[in-house]
Enzyme design. Structure first.
Site, short mmCIF file in Angstrom:
data_model
loop_
_atom_site.label_atom_id
_atom_site.label_comp_id
_atom_site.label_asym_id
_atom_site.label_seq_id
_atom_site.Cartn_x
_atom_site.Cartn_y
_atom_site.Cartn_z
N GLY A 1 0.77 -4.92 0.85
CA GLY A 1 -0.43 -5.00 0.01
C GLY A 1 -0.16 -5.68 -1.33
O GLY A 1 -1.08 -6.25 -1.92
N GLU B 1 4.72 -5.17 7.26
CA GLU B 1 3.96 -4.13 7.98
C GLU B 1 4.44 -3.93 9.41
O GLU B 1 4.35 -2.85 9.96
CB GLU B 1 2.46 -4.47 7.97
CG GLU B 1 1.78 -4.27 6.62
CD GLU B 1 1.85 -5.47 5.70
OE1 GLU B 1 2.64 -6.41 5.95
OE2 GLU B 1 1.10 -5.46 4.71
N GLU C 1 -0.43 -9.25 -0.61
CA GLU C 1 -1.85 -9.54 -0.36
C GLU C 1 -2.67 -9.52 -1.65
O GLU C 1 -3.60 -10.31 -1.82
CB GLU C 1 -2.40 -8.53 0.65
CG GLU C 1 -1.76 -8.71 2.02
CD GLU C 1 -2.03 -7.55 2.95
OE1 GLU C 1 -1.64 -6.40 2.61
OE2 GLU C 1 -2.64 -7.77 4.00
N ALA D 1 0.87 -1.17 0.00
CA ALA D 1 0.00 0.00 0.00
C ALA D 1 0.91 1.22 0.00
O ALA D 1 2.09 1.13 0.34
CB ALA D 1 -0.89 -0.02 1.23
#
Ligand code: CAA
Length: 261
Positions: A110, A133, A113, A67
């Site tokens: 992300g 993260e 993911e 992200a």
């Protein structure tokens, strides 16, 4: 076709939609706008009758580095909770056609993911996965604690997410995260993914979608219910022309000509 700012879309084969993440200056970090583009292109491909399978890829250097940290860094709890940040990632589950992730380079946070949300991951030997993260003072928010754990088991999932270390393509293959590590070389993983997508697109769409739905149900249902769900879908396919055609073709020793009906 140039409708999007952060992705490229093309049809390398009439039955295959290719979505290429294209935000090179940020290693394909997934900003809100970027993710919205991806979802929109996925929905377009899903709705297009000519498309039988979708390939999602990045660059040689990065599938996606997570992200967008710069976009997130000043977010407050009120922003995140109030706007249900990342809740639209669940919309990936609504795509009914198979999505193959062709991963080279970084697939972190992300990005990892997003790959895990696809149906099949093919990796180049350069692929580096990870959920870093923890190093940012947070936890995965795009499904990592759930999907990676289901993929690799608790002990490895804990190790990976508590240390934040990267894992390579070979580890990912050994653990069943990726279906295959392709041979080294620029563009190889994409070439293989498009070939696989083309093969899937040549099957009957109804059976392809039912397969995806049934396999995904294995992650949501107790075994007895999952088996029943599978059997009901199986029964239902006897109402299709493709079942008649597929089985007749076998009996007549010829190739089936599926009509997605
Ligand atoms: N968000 C925003 N920008 C990012 C980014 C990210 N996740 N990852 C890389 N970039 C940007 C860098 O800021 C840099 O931009 P500038 O050139 O403008 O400085 C550019 O991309 C290139 O990055 P690096 O200079 O860092 O490249 P590198 O080759 O030295 O390192 C890397 C590559 C190891 C992937 C490193 O960029 C990195 O660690 N990135 C962050 C990875 C990460 O922590 N991801 C998880 C994000 S949180 C998350 O994803 C939450 C969730 O669950 C959804």
């Amino acid at each position: 076709e140039q409708r999007y700012e952060n992705i490229l879309t093309s049809r390398p084969d009439p039955g295959v939609a290719l979505i290429t993440l294209n935000r090179p200056k940020a290693l394909n970090a997934l900003s809100t706008a970027h993710f919205r583009d991806i979802l929109s292109a996925l929905n377009d491909a899903d709705a297009d009758e000519k498309v039988g399978a979708i390939v999602l890829t990045g660059s040689e250097k990065a599938f996606a580095a997570g992200a967008d940290i710069l976009e997130m860094k000043d977010k407050t709890y009120a922003d995140a909770y109030g706007n249900n940040f990342l809740s639209n990632w669940e919309d990936l589950k609504k795509i009914r056609k198979p999505i193959i992730a062709a991963v080279s380079g970084y697939a972190l946070g992300g990005g990892c993911e997003l790959a895990l949300s696809c149906d099949i991951i093919l990796a180049s030997p350069t692929a580096k996965f990870g959920q870093p993260e923890i190093n940012l003072g947070v936890i995965p928010g795009g499904g990592g604690t759930q999907r990676l754990t289901r993929a690799v088991g608790k002990a490895r999932a804990m190790e990976l997410m508590l240390t934040g270390r990267m894992f390579n393509a070979q580890e990912a293959e050994r653990w069943g995260v990726v279906a295959k590590v392709v041979e080294e070389g620029e563009g190889k993983v994409l070439e293989e993914a498009v070939g696989m997508a083309k093969a899937i697109a040549s099957k009957g769409r109804l059976a392809v979608m039912a397969t995806k739905e049934a396999v995904n149900a294995a992650y949501e249902m107790p075994l007895t219910e999952g088996l029943r769900f599978e059997r009901r879908l199986f029964h239902g396919l006897f109402a299709t022309n493709d079942q008649k055609e597929g089985m007749a073709a076998f009996a007549e020793k010829r190739k089936p000509n599926f009509t997605d009906s």
